[in-house]
Every structure is written in structure tokens, then in C-alpha cells.
Motif scaffolding. Sequence first.
Motif, mmCIF file in Angstrom:
data_model
loop_
_atom_site.group_PDB
_atom_site.id
_atom_site.type_symbol
_atom_site.label_atom_id
_atom_site.label_comp_id
_atom_site.label_asym_id
_atom_site.label_seq_id
_atom_site.Cartn_x
_atom_site.Cartn_y
_atom_site.Cartn_z
ATOM 1 N N THR A 159 0.825 -1.205 0.000
ATOM 2 C CA THR A 159 0.000 0.000 0.000
ATOM 3 C C THR A 159 0.862 1.258 0.000
ATOM 4 N N LEU A 212 0.813 4.144 -2.883
ATOM 5 C CA LEU A 212 0.608 5.566 -2.630
ATOM 6 C C LEU A 212 1.775 6.408 -3.134
ATOM 7 N N LEU A 218 -8.452 2.889 -3.229
ATOM 8 C CA LEU A 218 -7.497 2.384 -2.248
ATOM 9 C C LEU A 218 -8.086 1.222 -1.453
#
Length: 227
Positions: free
Chosen positions: A76, A80, A140
Motif C-alpha cells: 500500500t 501511494l 485504495l
Amino acid sequence: MTVLLNNIFPLTRWVGSFIQWVQAFGSGGAVIYGLFYVAGVVLFFPGIILTAGAGLLYGVVLGTLIVSPASVLGSTLAFLIARYVARDWVSRKLEKYPNFKAIDRAIEKNGFKMILLLRLQPVVPFNLLNYALGLTRIRLRDYVVASFLGMFPATVLYVYFGSVLHSVSDLSQGHLGRGKWGAILFWAGLAAAVVLVVYIGRIARKALQEEIGPSHAPITETPRSAT
């Protein structure tokens, strides 16, 4: 990318040294290991060794509980970084993977399903895929949940592999070293796990090809470098 970094920095040896160091902390080193794993995913460290190392140090259950959330968190963070910081760099890296443009279009139509399939049968190396998916329009939340589910089978497989090893040297050299019956149990369990993961991967690859469409090059298997 991992191969290039290994040529510049002895990453595999560094990871082995870290595993040896954290071993002295016992179960209390689990948090340290998890944080190192997160950083390793972002920095393209050899994920198979890190995953198997968790099995070596903490066993199948605790090792999986460490690696699974750590791999998702690391993935993650990479996602990002690509989405908000390093889009141009990631775009240049993806030029070697022409299928990704078709994958990107398929993600727009069915994001969660595509991320899940890509995790089960990656067509882009794991560490790069984390960054590549940051360029897509996937939400997300869908990315995190689908990544967790898709990476879990391979995570358990590699943690199990590490759990039957004797030492860090066994981990780096691929030795088993727990006697005749230990080796038999290892290969029997590993064979069953591999068959399951490969079977799931083949189903995922076929589904990916259907999503991308027949006009694009066939999807080929890419070795998993992290999970």
C-alpha cells in the motif's frame, strides 16, 4: 529491478544478516521483523527470503500473521508513492510490460476482480506491480482488500517453506536439514501447497486473459518475488 539492486547492493546477504540478528529477540522481535518487511517491500528487497525467514523464526501461524499484514502495508505504501510522488518513474518502468495498458483498462471496468487476479497470477513482478497499480484508478480500499486476499495463498506457502528449515544458512542455500522424516513431511506438504497455488494461478491467468481480451499478447507467468 531486484536483480539490478542485488548487483549493486548485496541485498540477499543483508536480509540474511538481519534475520540472524532479529532471531536473538525471540518472539519479541516480531514487530521489528514486520516493520523491516514493510520497508523491504517498498525498497525491492527479495521478498521470498523475507517471507520464508518469518516461517523460520516464528513458525507457520505467527509467521503468516506477521507477513500478511506487513506485505499488504508495504504494498500500500508503494501504491501511494506511485500515485502521488513517482508516477513518471513508474511509467518508464512499465514500458517493458505492454500488457499493462490493457490491464489498466480492465481495472477501470472491474477493479477489485482484476487486482485479486493479478495478485494470484502476477504478470508484472510483485514489487513493481505494487507501484504500477498506483497509476490505475482503483480505489485504495479495493486495492488493499483484494491484495490481502490475493497474496495470502503464496504467503502461507513461503512461510511454510521457511518453517521447516534449520537456520538462516539453510534459508539462503535451500537446505532442509531436519532428518529423513522432516524432509519427507516437508516435500509432501510443499508439493500439496504448490499444486494448490499453481492451480489457483492458472485459473487466475485464464481469467486475466479473458478480461484483457484476445487482441493482446498472451499472459505469461512471472515469478513471485515478494509475499
